[in-house]
Design a protein around this motif. Structure first.
Motif, PDB file in Angstrom:
ATOM      1  N   VAL A  28      -7.401   4.600  -3.453  1.00 20.24           N
ATOM      2  CA  VAL A  28      -6.832   3.033  -2.946  1.00 20.24           C
ATOM      3  C   VAL A  28      -7.528   3.600  -1.785  1.00 20.24           C
ATOM      4  CG1 VAL A  28      -4.578   2.670  -1.821  1.00 20.24           C
ATOM      5  CG2 VAL A  28      -5.224   4.338  -4.331  1.00 20.24           C
ATOM      6  N   THR A  29      -7.859   1.857  -1.531  1.00 25.46           N
ATOM      7  CA  THR A  29      -8.581   1.823  -0.200  1.00 25.46           C
ATOM      8  C   THR A  29      -8.944   0.330   0.839  1.00 25.46           C
ATOM      9  OG1 THR A  29     -10.357   1.992   1.124  1.00 25.46           O
ATOM     10  CG2 THR A  29     -10.983   1.412  -1.093  1.00 25.46           C
ATOM     11  N   MET A  32       0.746  -1.254   0.168  1.00 24.33           N
ATOM     12  CA  MET A  32      -0.215   0.139  -0.431  1.00 24.33           C
ATOM     13  C   MET A  32       1.023   1.496   0.187  1.00 24.33           C
ATOM     14  SD  MET A  32      -3.329   0.471  -0.207  1.00 24.33           S
ATOM     15  CE  MET A  32      -3.721   1.607   0.722  1.00 24.33           C
ATOM     16  N   ALA A  53       0.691   3.111  12.241  1.00 23.90           N
ATOM     17  CA  ALA A  53       1.319   4.122  11.235  1.00 23.90           C
ATOM     18  C   ALA A  53       1.343   5.226  11.844  1.00 23.90           C
ATOM     19  CB  ALA A  53       0.384   4.181   9.874  1.00 23.90           C
TER      20      ALA A  53
HETATM   21  P1  ADP Z   1     -10.862   5.448   2.587  1.00 22.18           P
HETATM   22  O1  ADP Z   1     -10.572   6.098   4.499  1.00 22.18           O
HETATM   23  O2  ADP Z   1     -11.688   5.897   2.369  1.00 22.18           O
HETATM   24  O3  ADP Z   1      -9.987   4.402   2.380  1.00 22.18           O
HETATM   25  P2  ADP Z   1      -8.855   7.079   2.392  1.00 22.18           P
HETATM   26  O4  ADP Z   1      -7.649   7.414   0.787  1.00 22.18           O
HETATM   27  O5  ADP Z   1      -8.790   7.681   3.557  1.00 22.18           O
HETATM   28  O6  ADP Z   1      -9.633   6.665   1.832  1.00 22.18           O
HETATM   29  O7  ADP Z   1      -7.117   5.763   2.659  1.00 22.18           O
HETATM   30  C1  ADP Z   1      -7.056   4.733   1.858  1.00 22.18           C
HETATM   31  C2  ADP Z   1      -6.910   3.775   2.614  1.00 22.18           C
HETATM   32  O8  ADP Z   1      -4.847   3.803   2.892  1.00 22.18           O
HETATM   33  C3  ADP Z   1      -6.834   3.092   3.365  1.00 22.18           C
HETATM   34  O9  ADP Z   1      -7.806   2.438   2.574  1.00 22.18           O
HETATM   35  C4  ADP Z   1      -6.031   2.576   4.537  1.00 22.18           C
HETATM   36  O10 ADP Z   1      -6.253   1.288   3.236  1.00 22.18           O
HETATM   37  C5  ADP Z   1      -4.963   3.035   4.332  1.00 22.18           C
HETATM   38  N1  ADP Z   1      -5.043   4.122   5.964  1.00 22.18           N
HETATM   39  C6  ADP Z   1      -5.329   5.534   5.785  1.00 22.18           C
HETATM   40  N2  ADP Z   1      -5.443   5.481   6.884  1.00 22.18           N
HETATM   41  C7  ADP Z   1      -4.570   4.539   7.596  1.00 22.18           C
HETATM   42  C8  ADP Z   1      -4.378   4.228   9.115  1.00 22.18           C
HETATM   43  N3  ADP Z   1      -4.221   5.105   9.463  1.00 22.18           N
HETATM   44  N4  ADP Z   1      -3.042   3.063   9.775  1.00 22.18           N
HETATM   45  C9  ADP Z   1      -3.327   1.648   8.314  1.00 22.18           C
HETATM   46  N5  ADP Z   1      -3.687   2.322   6.866  1.00 22.18           N
HETATM   47  C10 ADP Z   1      -4.430   3.542   6.960  1.00 22.18           C
END
Ligand code: ADP
Length: 783
Positions: free
Chosen positions: A730-731, A721, A765
């Motif tokens: 990207v989610t 990721m 993270a």
């Molecule tokens: P969404 O929250 O709608 O998925 P975001 O753009 O906010 O869209 O987040 C994209 C992706 O980044 C998330 O789906 C997740 O996989 C990853 N992510 C975001 N914040 C975190 C975090 N604090 N810890 C782990 N993964 C995260």
């Protein structure tokens, strides 16, 4: 010398001066009688008549006494006096008149005795007259003979004197026998013309010695002298090429022509070599002309020529000053002629000591004096004077400086201004804020400051080797722009507007710059330019541009995503509604699910669609950032307050560590809130399944930026990721849209900040971002 013809030497001028006084004394009476004898005939006859009348009057006076005796007693003396005065002419007239008067009024002739008396008187009177006449003539002859002897004497002496004078004065004499065409030339003449003593000299020989240019003038003078109607005088000045050494000499020649029967027969003259006189005269003329020129030059000078004297006793004066002294120094030359004090009184107090010291030093070393000083001019106020002069030591020990003093106020002010502007330029040059380069029209960069070199990746050695060329450093697409600016520079000497362009760095990359304050010298050959590195601004602009296009892309994608996302609940809703419709057609007891349950499902799907729209709208609704100075800590606090209640419910421990000393940022409040809320929400969602449930929100400052870290103990970031976290859609979440992070990055970069994600060493993270502090990015306040 011939006495024939027009010109003869008169005896009188030669005779007259010699023994004049003694001769006059010796022959006084004789000369008087002689002068009477030399009178015209009518005068002498008149004298005879007068003498006779006088004799008759005297005789009548004695008539009573003498009666008719001694008839001629008074007539004999009358005849003698008349004869002495006028010779035979006077004596004869007196004799005849006396004879007539004697016998008409004194006594008439009465007898033979009377006739004999008359005859006796006539004879005696005639003899007296004749003897007197003879005496007169003899004296004249004797006198003439004596005069001739004296003349010859005189002539000899004069000739001797003349010969001496001619020899001493180096005067050449010549005598031309015109008909015979023979010239007698004196040794001096031969010497002057460079003729050998044995050389035959005639007019043709002389003509051949005269310079061809002057020959016509000389011959014209000869023609004038030989003209029968003229006075025979000859005068000419001409150059000759001297016969013996070929040297050019100036000759002055004068002569007198003599004529016989109206034809010139002789030309006697003198000549002199006047070369030295000529050159002396020329020298004098040149000097006079030079003096005249100097005077007019001095009058037109902006300054004044003057002399300054320091006596052996130390007294200073200005004995000579040119007329424009008063306009330059505002004092009359007489005011300082004997004492230079009034000048020094007007010299600025701060300058007077070095002026005196300079003069003393010049006097001591006898080297030229030169100084600049301020001077209180009576009319012009404070002016700058510059003086320079050279000292001369006089026999009495006085020192006199001859020199020049001029008003240099204008130049001095210019110099001072120039110095100030140079200081300003130097300050800019050295400040390191701006790149400064000195350039020439051939493209060379002749000098540059460290900043300029650093900007373009060159070192001073490159500059020294002439490796910097502003033409080659300019990318081709900017050449037209540069040429236009250069044309303006040539016309006006400076460019009005800064020029935005690029330079190639040494490594070939491009550096965007703003070139300003470009000036060129009067010859339009060399100039100076100030160069500002605008790469940061350009980057920011590019980022803004990218952000904008990113946002546009995001929005486009969102539109597509929206359609897709909404399609799902709507499709489900359609399915549920169809099912509901079938359920309604069935008997209630035969229905597999209840109508209410189906309606709930429809409602759930519609709610989900609504949520999707709301979330999207929250991200897209806000357009361009609306920046103000705000306290980031307060914003974080608000976000904390909004989310902490829910966090507590979820048993998440949220901690704030707001350590940054400065927190004022220039930012759009709503957008930064969105970022904070998004990151906190992501952290909470990531922590959902974790045992350790902690979120720490901390700030720190580098003095330039404020950094915000949101650390969680959630599931952490997978390696897969990490590279695409901030890309849109990207989610990893079932209901996620994957736009939160990409929009957050767009917002942070639009605020000149940076956003990143890293693994938390304690598990989970850390999402961090920076924003420039308002105090440091003050220039951005205007944006
Ligand atoms: P969404 O929250 O709608 O998925 P975001 O753009 O906010 O869209 O987040 C994209 C992706 O980044 C998330 O789906 C997740 O996989 C990853 N992510 C975001 N914040 C975190 C975090 N604090 N810890 C782990 N993964 C995260």
């Amino acid at each position: 010398m011939s006495t024939e013809g027009k010109f003869e030497i008169s005896r009188e001028p030669i005779n007259a001066p010699r023994n004049a006084r003694s001769r006059w004394r010796r022959f006084d009476a004789m000369r008087w009688f002689a002068s009477c004898y030399a009178k015209p005939l009518w005068w002498r006859l008149g004298v005879g008549v007068a003498a006779a009348l006088l004799g008759a009057v005297l005789r009548l006076a004695f008539v009573g006494l003498l009666e008719n005796h001694l008839v001629y007693v008074t007539f004999y003396p009358a005849v003698e006096v008349a004869a002495l005065l006028g010779g035979i002419a006077s004596g004869g007239v007196t004799t005849v008149i006396c004879a007539l008067l004697a016998h008409r009024w004194v006594t008439p002739i009465a007898n033979l005795g009377d006739w004999l008396g008359l005859a006796n008187f006539l004879t005696t009177a005639t003899v007296i007259s004749c003897i007197t006449e003879a005496l007169h003539r003899t004296w004249i002859r004797l006198s003439n003979a004596k005069g001739r002897a004296d003349d010859e004497d005189q002539l000899r002496i004069i000739n001797e004197r003349l010969r001496l004078a001619i020899s001493v004065a180096a005067v050449g004499t010549w005598d031309v026998d015109v008909p015979a065409n023979i010239t007698e030339a004196s040794p001096e003449f031969r010497e002057i013309f460079g003729y050998a003593p044995d050389r035959l000299v005639n007019p043709e020989v002389v003509f051949s010695t005269v310079m061809p240019d002057d020959l016509p003038t000389m011959q014209a003078a000869l023609r004038v002298a030989f003209a029968p109607t003229g006075d025979g005088r000859y005068s000419a000045e001409y150059r000759i090429r001297r016969a013996n050494d070929g040297e050019t000499r100036w000759i002055s020649s004068r002569a007198q022509a003599f004529f016989k029967n109206g034809r010139p027969v002789r030309l006697v003259g003198i000549c002199r070599d006047i070369t030295n006189e000529k050159s002396a005269r020329q020298l004098l003329i040149d000097k006079a002309r030079l003096a005249e020129q100097l005077t007019s030059v001095a009058a037109s000078l902006p300054g004044v020529i003057c002399s300054f004297r320091q006596s052996a006793a130390g007294k200073q004066s200005m004995p000579y000053a040119f007329t424009n002294f008063s306009s330059v120094l505002g004092l009359a030359p007489e005011d300082v002629r004997t004492d230079a004090g009034p000048i020094f009184q007007r010299v600025h107090p701060d300058d007077v000591s070095h002026v005196h010291a300079g003069i003393a030093e010049s006097a001591r070393t006898m080297t030229p004096w030169r100084d600049e000083f301020r001077y209180e001019h009576p009319q012009k106020g404070m002016i700058w004077l510059e003086g320079q002069s050279s000292p001369n030591l006089e026999p009495g020990g006085d020192i006199v400086w001859h020199g020049y003093v001029q008003d240099v106020t204008k130049r001095k002010r210019g110099e001072l201004e120039l110095r100030a502007s140079e200081a300003r330029s130097r300050a800019l040059f050295d400040s390191g804020l701006l790149g400064v380069m000195c350039w020439n029209v051939n493209g060379g960069v002749t000098d540059a400051n460290d900043k300029f070199l650093e900007m373009l990746g060159y070192c001073r050695e490159d500059l020294r080797r002439g490796q910097l060329n502003w033409v080659y450093m300019t990318p081709p697409e900017y050449r037209c722009l540069v040429e236009a600016a250069f044309a303006e520079l040539k016309a006006t000497g400076a460019t009005k507007r800064p020029l935005e362009k690029e330079y190639f760095r040494k490594d070939g990359t491009r550096l965007p710059v703003l070139v300003a304050g470009v000036t060129v010298d009067e010859a339009r050959l060399n100039g100076i330019a100030y160069v500002l590195d605008i790469s940061e601004r350009k980057d920011a602009e590019a980022r803004m541009q990218k952000t904008h296009s990113d946002r546009m892309n995001v929005m486009k994608s969102m539109a597509a995503g929206l359609a897709h996302e909404i399609n799902q609940p709507l499709a489900a809703t359609v399915v549920y509604l169809k099912t509901l419709r079938q359920l309604l057609d069935m008997e209630p007891e035969r229905r597999p699910t209840s109508v209410a349950e189906s309606l709930n499902k429809v409602a759930t799907q519609i709610t989900r669609a609504g949520q999707i729209v709301t979330r999207l709208r929250a991200f897209i609704a806000h357009g361009e950032p609306d920046k103000i100075v705000l306290k980031l800590h307060e914003l974080i606090q608000d976000a904390y307050d909004a989310t902490s209640v829910k966090a507590k419910e979820l048993q998440i421990r949220m901690t704030l560590q707001l350590n940054s000393e400065e927190d004022e940022v220039l930012a759009d409040k709503v957008q930064i809130e969105q970022v904070l809320v998004n990151l906190i929400r992501n952290a909470k969602e990531a922590i959902d399944a974790s045992e350790r449930r902690e979120i720490v929100i901390s700030t720190s400052s580098s003095g330039i930026d404020i950094r915000v870290d949101i650390a969680d103990t959630g599931i952490g970031l997978s390696e897969k990721m990490k590279p695409s976290l901030f890309e849109p859609f990207v989610t990893t979440k079932a209901n996620g849209m994957g736009v939160g992070l990409s929009i957050s990055r767009a917002i942070i970069e639009a605020h000149h900040g940076r956003i990143w994600a890293e693994s938390n060493p304690e598990g989970g993270a850390i999402f961090g971002f920076t924003l420039p502090l308002a105090s440091h990015r003050s220039e951005l306040k205007d944006e």
